[in-house]
Design an enzyme around this catalytic site. Structure first.
Site, mmCIF file in Angstrom:
data_model
loop_
_atom_site.group_PDB
_atom_site.id
_atom_site.type_symbol
_atom_site.label_atom_id
_atom_site.label_comp_id
_atom_site.label_asym_id
_atom_site.label_seq_id
_atom_site.Cartn_x
_atom_site.Cartn_y
_atom_site.Cartn_z
ATOM 1 N N ALA A 33 -7.780 26.076 -21.975
ATOM 2 C CA ALA A 33 -8.413 25.335 -20.876
ATOM 3 C C ALA A 33 -9.800 24.866 -21.315
ATOM 4 C CB ALA A 33 -8.529 26.225 -19.638
ATOM 5 N N ASP A 34 -10.113 23.610 -21.024
ATOM 6 C CA ASP A 34 -11.469 23.131 -21.271
ATOM 7 C C ASP A 34 -12.200 23.064 -19.928
ATOM 8 O OD1 ASP A 34 -10.511 20.856 -19.982
ATOM 9 O OD2 ASP A 34 -10.429 19.654 -21.804
ATOM 10 N N SER A 35 -13.457 22.691 -19.953
ATOM 11 C CA SER A 35 -14.267 22.687 -18.729
ATOM 12 C C SER A 35 -13.672 21.805 -17.642
ATOM 13 C CB SER A 35 -15.698 22.226 -19.040
ATOM 14 O OG SER A 35 -16.308 23.141 -19.913
ATOM 15 N N SER A 37 -10.492 20.889 -17.204
ATOM 16 C CA SER A 37 -9.264 21.446 -16.637
ATOM 17 C C SER A 37 -9.557 22.670 -15.774
ATOM 18 C CB SER A 37 -8.240 21.768 -17.727
ATOM 19 O OG SER A 37 -8.756 22.661 -18.667
ATOM 20 N N VAL A 38 -10.571 23.441 -16.128
ATOM 21 C CA VAL A 38 -10.968 24.580 -15.290
ATOM 22 C C VAL A 38 -11.464 24.079 -13.937
ATOM 23 C CG1 VAL A 38 -12.640 26.462 -15.020
ATOM 24 C CG2 VAL A 38 -11.433 26.170 -17.186
#
Length: 75
Positions: A33-35, A37-38
């Site tokens: 997960a990247d920022s 998608s979080v």
């Protein structure tokens, strides 16, 4: 119940298999997960569970189980 709903949401949002979304799975390291998608996942969680996720909580949530615990506490 929370885990099963969240598992599907995480799998869909992060484009991973639901089998990969285990309680101990780390969102960033294991599920990639990247920022962005979080943040999308947080918005989905807020909408689905009718809660508000505080900004400082986002940094503390590391695993799927952490997120389940947080949601259950807020409900």
């Amino acid at each position: 119940m929370v885990y099963e709903k969240l598992k599907d949401m995480v799998a869909q949002q992060l484009g991973v298999s639901a089998d990969e979304v285990k309680p101990e799975a780390r969102l960033r390291e294991d599920l990639q997960a990247d920022s962005a998608s979080v943040m999308m996942l947080v918005m989905d969680v807020e909408s689905e569970f009718g809660i508000e996720v505080e900004d400082d909580a986002i940094e503390k949530v590391k695993t799927v189980q952490d997120m389940v615990r947080y949601i259950e506490e807020k409900m």
